[in-house]
Design a protein around this motif. Structure first.
Motif, short mmCIF file in Angstrom:
data_model
loop_
_atom_site.label_atom_id
_atom_site.label_comp_id
_atom_site.label_asym_id
_atom_site.label_seq_id
_atom_site.Cartn_x
_atom_site.Cartn_y
_atom_site.Cartn_z
N ALA A 343 1.02 -1.48 -0.15
CA ALA A 343 0.29 0.29 -0.02
C ALA A 343 0.52 1.53 0.22
CB ALA A 343 -0.71 -0.13 1.16
N VAL A 344 1.38 1.61 0.95
CA VAL A 344 2.54 2.23 0.97
C VAL A 344 3.20 2.73 -0.74
CG1 VAL A 344 4.79 3.38 1.81
CG2 VAL A 344 3.00 2.33 3.44
N ASP A 345 4.09 1.38 -0.74
CA ASP A 345 4.49 1.45 -2.24
C ASP A 345 3.40 1.75 -3.27
OD1 ASP A 345 7.33 1.13 -0.94
OD2 ASP A 345 7.09 -1.29 -2.12
N GLN A 346 2.40 1.88 -2.74
CA GLN A 346 1.15 2.14 -4.51
C GLN A 346 0.61 3.89 -4.26
OE1 GLN A 346 1.45 0.80 -6.88
NE2 GLN A 346 2.60 -1.20 -6.72
N GLY A 347 1.31 4.36 -3.11
CA GLY A 347 0.96 5.55 -2.55
C GLY A 347 0.42 6.01 -1.99
N ALA A 348 -0.45 4.62 -1.14
CA ALA A 348 -2.01 5.09 -0.26
C ALA A 348 -0.88 6.14 0.55
CB ALA A 348 -1.82 3.36 0.34
#
Length: 556
Positions: A343-348
Motif C-alpha cells: 500500500a505504501v509503495d503504491q502511494g496510499a
C-alpha cells in the motif's frame, strides 16, 4: 458469558411466553449526521462539507486491508484505485513490483492458478502446534535458552494462556451446538411450509403458520432471536453463518490437541509464512472468497457521494486500493506486513485495518512495516476489536507499541460509539476500550453501507465499521489540507473529538447491568470523532500556521 448462553437456550426452549422482536427503525447513514441538527450522535459530515465549500481537494489513495472488495459494485467501481502501469491482464509483471496484473490491488491469500484461501485456523491453534514440540509437557528453565528460544518460550506462555480450556468453556460449546441445532430445525420447518429459506426476524413475524409444528417453530425462533439480541434486519442465514464461525473457532481451541490446526494458507499459496525471503505469492483477485466485510468498509469510506444510490461515503475525492489479507479466521502477520508495504509503495496516504488478533508471532515484520509507513508519511487506522475487552491489559494486534520500545506516531486505534436511540448509550456494548490504548471512538453500531453481489447495501456493526469512519475523516483532511502530515492528521482527529458527553456514565461493554464506563475512561481523548470539528481545526492549523495543540475547534 456462560450464564447468558444458558439462560438464552433454556428459556427459549422451555418458556411458553411470547417474546416480540424490537422493530425500532434505524436511520440509514445516522453516523454521518449531527447531534444538534439531526438528533443523531454522528460525525456532522454535511456541516464539514459546508465549511469546506470553495476549497480545492486533491485525490487521496486509501488502502483497505481486509477480506476483499466487490469491485463491480455500483457505488464503489468509480472510486477504485487503478494501477495504470500493470493493467493488461497478460500474466506479466509489467511494472516489475513482484505482483503481476495487479490492476486493482493484490490478494495475498491465493495462488497463480486462481485458487484462494477461504478459511483459516485460529492463530493460537497454529502456534500451539508449531511450538509444542519444543515446550509442551517439559520443564523449561528460560535462563538456559538462547535469545531466540527465549523469545519463542515467551510466546509459548502466551499461547498456553490463550488455549487454556475449562469445563465452563466445554459447557458453553455444548450449549452453542445445541442452540444451533435447534435453530436449524426450526428454520427447516418454517422453510418447508413458507417456501422461504432466507428471512429476517421482522419478516418472520408476518409468517402465518398453517400447523401446530410451524407455530411452535415460529414462536421459539422469535424467542431465541430476541434473547440472543439478533438484529431485526439480519437474515437467518447470516446469523447462522456467524454462529457456525464462532463455534468453529471455539472448537479449534478446545480440540486442538486431538485435531492439529490445518495450514490452509500453505496448502493454497505454497508460501512459507516463517520466511521473509519469499514474498511474491498470491494473485490479483481482490474479490475472492467472502468480500462482505471489505466491501462494507470500503463503502463507509468512499461510496460515491451524491449519486442517489445506496449511501454516501465520507470522503469525496479518494481512490480505494483493495488488499485481501483477512480470511475466515485469523490473518497471518507476514501477509499483513507485506500488504502495508504494498500500500505504501503504491502511494496510499491512509491504510485502514479493520482486523485484529490476540497473538502476533511475527510482530517484528509488522512493526517494520508500520515504521516503513511512518517514514513515508502514511497514516494507519486500526479497529480496536469487538471483545468488550480492556486493551490496556489485553493486547490486540497490530499495535502501535513496537518491540523496540517506541510508539508509532502514525497509528490510530478506534473504538466504537453508538447513539442513545439505538443501544441506549454512546459506547457500543461490544467495543474494546482502554484509556492508554484506544485513541478515539467513532460510530460503529448499525452502520449502513455497501455489500457484495447485486449492488446491495446492509447494516453491519463492529469496530470494523468505526475504523473506516476515521479513515474517511482522515481522507478528507489529507485531501483538502495536503500540507498536513500523517502525524498531524492524527493529532487533528484526536484534538477535535466531541467531548460534550465525556463524563456521562454509560453501560460498560460486556459488563453486568450495574457496571458503567465514561467516554473519558474508554479512550485517551474521551470523545467521539467529528468531521466538522476536524476540518475547522485543520483550517486553523494550515491557514494560521499554529501548532495543533494550541488550536481548539469552535463548537466544543
Amino acid at each position: 458469558m456462560l450464564q447468558r448462553w444458558i439462560v438464552c437456550f433454556l428459556v427459549a426452549v422451555l418458556s411458553t411466553a411470547q417474546v416480540a422482536m424490537a422493530q425500532q427503525p434505524i436511520q440509514k447513514g445516522w453516523h454521518l449526521l449531527d447531534e444538534e441538527q439531526d438528533g443523531y450522535y454522528g460525525i456532522s459530515l454535511q456541516k464539514a462539507y459546508d465549511f469546506l465549500k470553495g476549497r480545492k481537494s486533491q485525490p487521496i489513495v486509501v488502502a483497505v486491508i481486509d477480506s476483499g472488495i466487490d469491485t463491480t459494485h455500483e457505488d464503489l467501481k468509480p472510486v477504485l484505485w487503478r494501477n495504470t502501469k500493470d493493467n493488461n491482464a497478460n500474466g506479466i509483471d509489467d511494472d516489475n513490483n513482484g505482483y503481476p496484473d495487479d490492476a486493482l490491488g493484490w490478494n495475498f491469500l491465493g495462488n497463480r492458478n486462481g485458487e484462494n484461501v477461504e478459511k483459516e485456523s485460529a492463530e493460537a491453534a497454529r502456534l500451539f502446534h508449531a511450538l509444542a514440540p519444543q515446550f509442551d509437557n517439559r520443564q523449561i528453565d528460560s535462563n538456559l535458552l538462547s535469545p531466540e528460544a527465549r523469545a519463542d518460550f515467551r510466546l509459548w506462555l502466551q499461547v498456553q494462556k490463550a488455549v487454556t480450556v475449562t469445563e465452563e468453556d466445554r459447557f458453553i460449546l455444548k450449549i452453542l451446538n445445541a442452540t444451533s441445532r435447534t435453530m436449524l430445525q426450526y428454520d427447516s420447518i418454517i422453510a418447508a411450509q413458507w417456501n422461504k429459506h432466507e428471512f429476517t426476524p421482522i419478516e418472520l413475524e408476518s409468517f402465518v403458520p398453517q400447523s401446530a409444528e410451524a407455530r411452535k417453530a415460529k414462536l421459539n425462533l422469535l424467542r431465541i432471536y430476541t434473547l440472543l439480541q439478533v438484529e431485526p434486519d439480519q437474515t437467518n442465514v447470516e446469523f447462522m453463518e456467524g454462529m457456525r464461525e464462532f463455534i468453529q473457532q471455539k472448537e479449534d481451541i478446545i480440540y486442538l490437541r486431538e485435531q492439529p490446526a490445518t495450514n490452509y494458507r500453505l496448502q493454497i499459496t505454497g508460501d512459507d509464512e516463517n520466511s521473509w525471503q519469499s514474498r511474491n505469492y498470491g494473485n490479483a483477485d481482490v474479490m475472492a472468497g467472502s468480500a462482505m466485510h471489505g466491501t462494507h468498509v470500503a463503502g463507509i469510506i468512499a461510496a460515491v457521494r451524491n449519486n442517489g444510490l445506496g449511501i454516501d461515503g465520507i470522503a469525496d475525492n479518494v481512490r480505494i486500493l483493495p488488499l485481501r489479507v483477512v480470511p475466515n479466521g485469523d490473518e497471518h502477520d507476514k501477509d499483513v506486513a507485506l500488504a502495508i508495504r504494498y500500500a505504501v509503495d503504491q502511494g496510499a496516504s491512509i491504510i485502514n485495518m479493520s482486523f485484529g488478533k490476540g497473538l502476533s508471532p511475527q510482530k517484528h515484520w509488522v512493526d517494520d512495516a508500520i515504521a516503513y509507513a511512518a517514514s513515508k508519511n502514511v497514516l494507519l487506522v486500526h479497529a480496536a476489536g469487538n471483545d468488550a475487552a480492556f486493551l490496556d491489559t489485553v493486547p490486540q494486534y497490530p499495535t502501535p507499541f513496537l518491540n523496540n520500545g517506541t510508539i508509532a506516531p502514525n497509528f490510530i486505534t478506534v473504538g466504537a460509539s453508538s447513539d442513545m436511540s439505538i443501544k441506549g448509550g454512546l459506547i457500543a456494548d461490544f467495543t474494546n476500550y482502554g484509556r492508554q490504548t484506544v485513541d478515539v471512538m467513532a460510530p460503529g453500531v448499525k452502520i449502513y453501507a455497501t455489500v457484495p453481489t447485486g449492488n446491495k447495501y446492509a447494516f453491519l456493526q463492529g469496530t470494523s465499521m468505526a475504523a473506516p469512519v476515521v479513515s474517511g475523516i482522515a481522507a478528507i483532511l489529507r485531501s483538502y489540507f495536503p500540507q498536513l502530515t500523517a502525524v498531524e492528521v492524527k493529532q487533528v482527529i484526536e484534538q477535535s473529538v466531541d467531548t460534550r458527553h465525556s463524563d456521562k456514565v454509560f453501560p460498560k461493554p460486556g459488563g453486568e447491568k450495574k457496571e458503567t464506563l465514561t467516554l473519558r475512561e474508554a479512550c485517551k481523548t474521551g470523545g467521539v470523532v467529528n468531521a466538522y470539528n476536524a476540518v475547522q481545526l485543520a483550517a486553523q492549523l494550515t491557514d494560521s500556521k499554529h501548532n495543533p495543540k494550541s488550536v481548539t475547534p469552535s463548537n466544543q
